[in-house]
Design a protein around this motif. Sequence first.
Motif, short mmCIF file in Angstrom:
data_model
loop_
_atom_site.label_atom_id
_atom_site.label_comp_id
_atom_site.label_asym_id
_atom_site.label_seq_id
_atom_site.Cartn_x
_atom_site.Cartn_y
_atom_site.Cartn_z
N ALA A 1 50.40 36.08 52.16
CA ALA A 1 50.08 36.38 51.65
C ALA A 1 48.67 36.85 51.72
O ALA A 1 47.95 35.41 52.94
CB ALA A 1 49.93 36.00 49.81
N LEU A 2 47.90 37.42 51.34
CA LEU A 2 46.76 37.83 52.19
C LEU A 2 45.51 37.56 50.59
O LEU A 2 46.58 38.00 49.15
CB LEU A 2 46.81 38.88 52.36
N PRO A 3 44.41 37.96 50.45
CA PRO A 3 43.48 37.95 49.09
C PRO A 3 43.92 38.60 48.42
O PRO A 3 43.72 38.34 47.31
CB PRO A 3 42.15 37.46 49.80
N ALA A 4 44.22 39.49 49.26
CA ALA A 4 43.82 40.85 48.14
C ALA A 4 44.90 40.88 47.21
O ALA A 4 45.50 41.25 45.74
CB ALA A 4 44.15 42.44 48.81
N GLN A 5 46.03 40.40 47.81
CA GLN A 5 47.55 40.30 47.09
C GLN A 5 47.64 39.14 46.10
O GLN A 5 47.79 40.17 45.15
CB GLN A 5 48.63 40.55 48.50
N ILE A 6 47.14 38.18 45.92
CA ILE A 6 47.10 37.47 45.26
C ILE A 6 46.05 38.22 43.62
O ILE A 6 46.81 37.55 42.55
CB ILE A 6 46.91 36.02 45.85
#
Length: 700
Positions: free
Chosen positions: A503-508
């Motif tokens: 995952a990436l920060p923006a998705q989380i």
Amino acid sequence: MSDVVTLSNRNGVAVVTLQNPPVNGLGFAVRTGLEAALRAATDDDTVQALVITGDGKMFSGGADIREFGQPPPDGTPPLPMLIDTIEASDKPVIAAIHGVALGGGCEVALGCHVRLATPDARVGLPEVTLGILPGAGGTQRMPRLVGIPAALDLIVNGKLVPAKKALALGIIDDIVEGDIVDAAVAHARRMVSENLPIRRASALDDKVVEARGTPEVFDDFRKTMARRARGFEAPFACVDCVEAAVNLPFAEGIVTERARFRELVASDQSKAQRHAFFAERQVTKIPDVPKSTPTLSLDTAAVIGCGTMGGGIAMNFANAGIPVTVFEVSQEALDKGLDVIRKNYAATVSKRRLSQNEMDQRLSLISTTVDYADLATVDVVVEAVFEDMALKKEVFGKLDTACKPGAILATNTSTLDVDEIAAATNRPDKVIGTHFFSPANVMKLMENVRGEQSSPETIATIMKLSKAIGKVGVLVGVCDGFVGNRMLYAYRRQSDFLLEEGALPAQIDKVIYDFGMPMGPYAMGDLAGLDVGWRIRQQQAATRPPHLRYSTVADHVCELGRFGQKTGAGWFRYEEGSRTPIPDPIVDELILKISQENGFTRREVGDQEILERCMYPLVNEGAKILEEGLAQRASDIDVIWMYGYGFPRFRGGPMFWADLVGVQTIYDTMSRLHDEHGDWLEPAPLLKRIAEQGKGFRDL
Ligand code: 3HC
Ligand code: NAI
């Protein structure tokens, strides 16, 4: 008449009194009693007019929330029908309001032909805060009395208004000094003797006609509330009903209101918000510290350290009118701290939420010192120096010598052992933790951390203090991170693992934001600053169990000098002067590199997985905390998360939400995740037990 509604005849004026302490809730019995009283008064030819009033502290706090969802006993009249009966009466009916008339209580008053109130009375329709809407005519009668803008403000925001404002708005007809029932009886007599016309709110239409054909009024209003009410259903249903009041005849508007009310009252959101209402009232109840426990006085206070937290804490005292002495290491530190406090107040003044006078008054309550001797007479001290055990012990030793024997010494530590700090004094019974949340002058939560030796008197006094300074105090026990942060670590740990896995920060952040949290973990980290956690992790490195998974992603971000908003970049980047997080390819590439170095084959991580991986461990940690007796009850944890971390109220807090999801589901998922990802995700024994018993946290 009945136990809960009495009727007396005062020379031709029937006085109907609600007698259902503590809030004259309009439960089944009251409605049955009220119906009988109304019928008796109507049938009695000697009665020419009626007064409706409440016994005790108030007119009425509204419907009995505890009875929602329960089938009424046969023959119980619905509240809307009773109110229609009141309004339709040929004999004038006067509401005599003291204390509060809220929700259904206010709606009863709106059904009366005249409303008189005491100067200190307050009225309002706070149903929206319970995830419902005024369901006994309030959305139809209120707009007809006060007009659309005011009605929207009152109903959608659930605002309580004091008598003076209620009079100006047209909700009440007069404010009377002296005995409110006497005044209402006199008014009733005058209406009869002068044959004054009866005014029924449902029949008024000038104010709603005015707004007919202007749907943009409502569309604009919906836009203004979009952010504030994000995720909530009830506020939008309230707007729809007020719009119905404008566009439909009263009788049809009522049908719309009824349908929307039924829908909302059965919704999970309303169940969650009702849970929140009672949870907030439960927190004050401490089994081994009964209400009768004596408390110490809280006339003066001191705060040690005037940094980020100390300054905010000092403001809390000043805001509550409690003189506070701020102690620092140097005059320079004091000047700096006071400057921040002044700027904080000035910002509130510039937003017109405080007058210059009030600001001056509050500042005048804050005095400063660099001498412990000046703390000799204070009642309570809150220490907020650097997070360093040796320093805290030194400060507590000095406070113990300088302060009077009866003074309570509290620490704002966020991670240290309160018992160890208490041991540095000769009064461990008077030492306690008061864990404020940042910004301390804004956030409502206080985790009050009871040490092994904190006395009942100390606990009761600190709980009283929380209330006195407008906070919600929740009693917790000593453990790393106490309740809130300990659960936060469990959730943050998994979100960092997810970064490594794909995952990436923006998705989380988007998943967590859409769930209803004010922001995701990465935007929150950037706001709070990443360096403090980094420093703590460095200190803990030597004692970290090597067999437990540890993500280095956050450390690598800090190594780039990216400490969050304060350095213009953290997990995200920020444009000059802006607080909007912008995904940054530098961080994304860094994450990809770390994944590779640590041997992860990145995979697609779904939104549902993110939610489960972050939120279920949070609940799981809550279960461990309960089992260890560090929180008194599951609903206390919910209060901590709603007030300390912005957990969406429409989900009722993590433990209530867990019950909605199903403890069995959470347990099964945790078991699977544990198999897949190892130790950190081991289901808590309590989670397992209640899942096996087919129960929920609510049953504990
Ligand atoms: N129903 C059931 N119980 C209620 C209640 C209600 N409407 N209002 C308060 N209580 C209970 C509280 O849970 C508390 O119980 P406890 O002693 O066992 O903890 C007790 O009454 C005393 O309440 P407070 O501690 O809150 O007392 P205060 O004096 O501080 O405040 C109050 C009184 C301002 C009336 C406050 O209790 C309050 O805001 N109550 C809720 C008001 C409200 O939201 N009314 C709308 C109800 S919904 C409705 O009317 C639907 C209608 O439109 C059809
Ligand atoms: P800070 O660094 O902003 O302020 C600490 C202040 O203490 C400084 O002004 C310093 O001059 C002063 N100080 C140091 N030694 C002192 C001494 N011997 N006597 C008097 N003053 C002294 O730190 P911050 O963030 O305000 O934290 C303070 C405490 O609050 C810590 O225990 C921290 O863990 C806790 N805390 C911090 C939160 C946060 O978000 N910053 C949240 C909750 C708790």
